[in-house]
Design a protein around this motif. Sequence first.
Motif, PDB file in Angstrom:
ATOM      1  N   GLY A  16      36.466  44.310  37.604  1.00 49.28           N
ATOM      2  CA  GLY A  16      35.685  43.785  36.468  1.00 49.28           C
ATOM      3  C   GLY A  16      36.597  43.227  35.373  1.00 49.28           C
ATOM      4  N   GLU A  17      36.402  43.680  34.165  1.00 49.80           N
ATOM      5  CA  GLU A  17      37.180  43.187  33.028  1.00 49.80           C
ATOM      6  C   GLU A  17      38.624  43.689  33.095  1.00 49.80           C
ATOM      7  N   HIS A  55      58.014  45.509  32.130  1.00 51.26           N
ATOM      8  CA  HIS A  55      56.788  46.000  32.774  1.00 51.26           C
ATOM      9  C   HIS A  55      55.676  46.023  31.724  1.00 51.26           C
ATOM     10  N   VAL A  56      54.437  46.028  32.199  1.00 52.07           N
ATOM     11  CA  VAL A  56      53.288  46.087  31.304  1.00 52.07           C
ATOM     12  C   VAL A  56      52.242  47.044  31.875  1.00 52.07           C
ATOM     13  N   ASN A  57      51.473  47.609  30.959  1.00 53.07           N
ATOM     14  CA  ASN A  57      50.337  48.450  31.352  1.00 53.07           C
ATOM     15  C   ASN A  57      49.063  47.618  31.324  1.00 53.07           C
ATOM     16  N   VAL A  58      48.320  47.644  32.415  1.00 53.77           N
ATOM     17  CA  VAL A  58      47.110  46.833  32.548  1.00 53.77           C
ATOM     18  C   VAL A  58      45.911  47.754  32.728  1.00 53.77           C
ATOM     19  N   ARG A  59      44.900  47.539  31.913  1.00 50.93           N
ATOM     20  CA  ARG A  59      43.639  48.284  32.048  1.00 50.93           C
ATOM     21  C   ARG A  59      42.596  47.366  32.691  1.00 50.93           C
ATOM     22  N   PHE A  60      41.827  47.933  33.586  1.00 49.86           N
ATOM     23  CA  PHE A  60      40.751  47.136  34.195  1.00 49.86           C
ATOM     24  C   PHE A  60      39.623  48.065  34.644  1.00 49.86           C
ATOM     25  N   GLN A  61      38.487  47.485  34.855  1.00 52.04           N
ATOM     26  CA  GLN A  61      37.319  48.229  35.343  1.00 52.04           C
ATOM     27  C   GLN A  61      37.131  47.958  36.837  1.00 52.04           C
ATOM     28  N   ALA A  62      37.076  49.038  37.573  1.00 53.03           N
ATOM     29  CA  ALA A  62      36.784  48.953  39.011  1.00 53.03           C
ATOM     30  C   ALA A  62      35.375  49.510  39.242  1.00 53.03           C
ATOM     31  N   HIS A  63      34.646  48.825  40.058  1.00 49.11           N
ATOM     32  CA  HIS A  63      33.265  49.292  40.217  1.00 49.11           C
ATOM     33  C   HIS A  63      32.774  49.004  41.628  1.00 49.11           C
ATOM     34  N   THR A  64      31.843  49.865  42.019  1.00 47.06           N
ATOM     35  CA  THR A  64      31.064  49.658  43.256  1.00 47.06           C
ATOM     36  C   THR A  64      29.638  49.409  42.822  1.00 47.06           C
ATOM     37  N   ALA A  65      28.763  49.508  43.754  1.00 43.10           N
ATOM     38  CA  ALA A  65      27.349  49.274  43.412  1.00 43.10           C
ATOM     39  C   ALA A  65      26.830  50.348  42.473  1.00 43.10           C
TER      40      ALA A  65
END
Length: 694
Positions: A105-106, A136-146
């Motif tokens: 996601g985002e 190096h960098v820290n990356v935040r993201f949204q992981a989703h299923t149904a």
Amino acid sequence: MRAKLILGATLVLLIVLAMLLRYVDLRADLTRTAHEEHLKVYKTLEAFATQAAQSNRLDLFRENMAALLALSPVVGGEITLHKHRYPLEMLLEKAMLNPRHWSVGEITLDANVGSIEKQGTTAFSFVFRNSPAPSHVNVRFQAHTASITRDMLVVFSFHDTFGTLSSDKETFEHKQLQHPDFTLETYLQKDDILPALTKEMRRFIVTLLAFIFATVLLLALYLTYAIKRPARKAIATLNGQISSVLEGNVSKEPQELASIKEMRELQHNTQKLIKHFFATLNELNVTRDMLQQKEISDELTGLPNKKKFEYDLKHMFVANKEGFIVYLKMDKIGLFTKNHGPQTVDALIENFAHVVKKYFNTHRDIDATIYRFFGGEFSILLYEKETKRVEAILKEIIDLTEKLSDKYYFFDNAIYYGATPFNAYASIESITQSAQDAFEVALKDTSKNYFVSDASHQLELNQKLEKTVQDIIARNDFVLQYLDDTYDFSLPPELLMQDVSPLLIDSYTFESIPSGTFMSVAEKLGLIADFEKALVNKVLEQIQLGDLSHSICITLSAGTYSHKPFLSWLGTLLASNPYAKQLIFSVPAYSITSNYNDFLNFSRFLHEYNGALLIQKYTLEDLSFEKLIPIEPHYLRLDKEYFQDFEKNTLKQRSVKKIILAIQNQQIRIVAHGVKDDRILDTLESYGFFGICR
């Protein structure tokens, strides 16, 4: 003996040369073999780095390097990836999530570091705020299923090191590979070729190095303690002496002399030169002071002369002092000279001057100075306010000088005095004329030998003048006229600048009011800034209409250039009006000393706004070089006194040269004023004058 030394040195050099040649050959063979092996390793490293950059996987590069480190001379290094585009699936892989079941996601990144741009629906790239990119960098993201959504944090590395590299990198062979997608730095173990050298070679090298080191060390110690330190100390002493001389202080001979013979001689000669310099300087200063004193003193009596009288009178205007100007003259001096001869007349004049001067010196409560003009003509500046007090002083002087008539058989009652109160609204010429008019009245009055003009009458005239000035400023009722044309030395001469002089007419008497008188009255009334603002505006109007293409000088009063509202208005004008670049603001030199700090601030103000400044009527007596240089005027107009009989008067020529030499390193253009003799034009041009004003 000398031949043996040369032969021995030659043999040593041949042995050293043979051993060095062998050393070079052996080293070259071993180095070539090592170089070929290193080239193979570099190609392998480049292949690994290219593979890692194409797949954006530093872990793959690390796995490949694990085997290479064990089988090659590679010690360590570092790799930096420049390609920052990744597939979205890599986020899930780093978070250990199955891309088949999870979606991305985002995606967010610390705004201080940069931002993330998605490349369609399958990839993304990093856009960093600063260069170079972070390791190096820290990356935040949204992981989703149904049915599930998770916030994940993963780390992307763009830089990695490999191997066990010590801090002393200079002991290894270094190579850097620059590629559009990566930068690879590697360090390889250098091949040790020293074991292949013979034992004698090693011994020779060690011995040679020890010999060289010992020689250099001894030479350095000798230079430091036997030459360098004494020389530096002696030079520092000389520098201190010269600095002291430049500051105008007499330098003493150093107590401790240098140990080096040549430096001791230099110290002695320097001290002799300093003594000779100060002796010459003192002679020049004495000569200069004598010449300057002679220029403003009467040779016969030693009294200040007419030039000094006018100079002191100018400062009465500037300082706004009160007092009386007395003009006195010995009547029938020509007839007396004919009867008794010039020597007796000189003795009479000298004795008269001595008596009056002694009278002023013994009466400390009287502030006065007597001046001799010519022959039997004198003048007195008497700093008194009351008319009765002036009359009492004149009576005492007359009583003292009457005794001279008997001593020299001079005519009785033949010295007459005319006094007039100092008028701050008048000019030097008009005040002097008023004193002479009072003398004429005294000459006709048989009852007494003096006449003092009525101050109340002058006060009444001044009050009428003040009303006239107020009326002119209120109605802005004046027209412009231009004087003092300044030309260059070309043929035909080009007009460089003119001085604006307002034509001021009394509306009641229809008589012209001298601009100097008008300015003095306006300054006393507090209206000078308003008038000079109107004057500037009228000049700009004529420039704008195309009537004037050269520069125009506008004389400002002290009450104007120290007036903050006027300066604020002028700053806006200089910054916004394109025609203001033709304006030159001028001030007489004699008025600057009494208002020096205000004028210095005004000069800085003009430099800030690119305005032009001219100092007019400049003489060495009015403004010293020490005060002139910080002002940094754009133009300096020398007083006309310098150019009267310039060709014959060597003193004036030297004075002008002295001024030119003093400001030759300054960006100041010099103008000659009152030049009447065309024969001196070539001389002035050769001196470097900017122009001449007739």
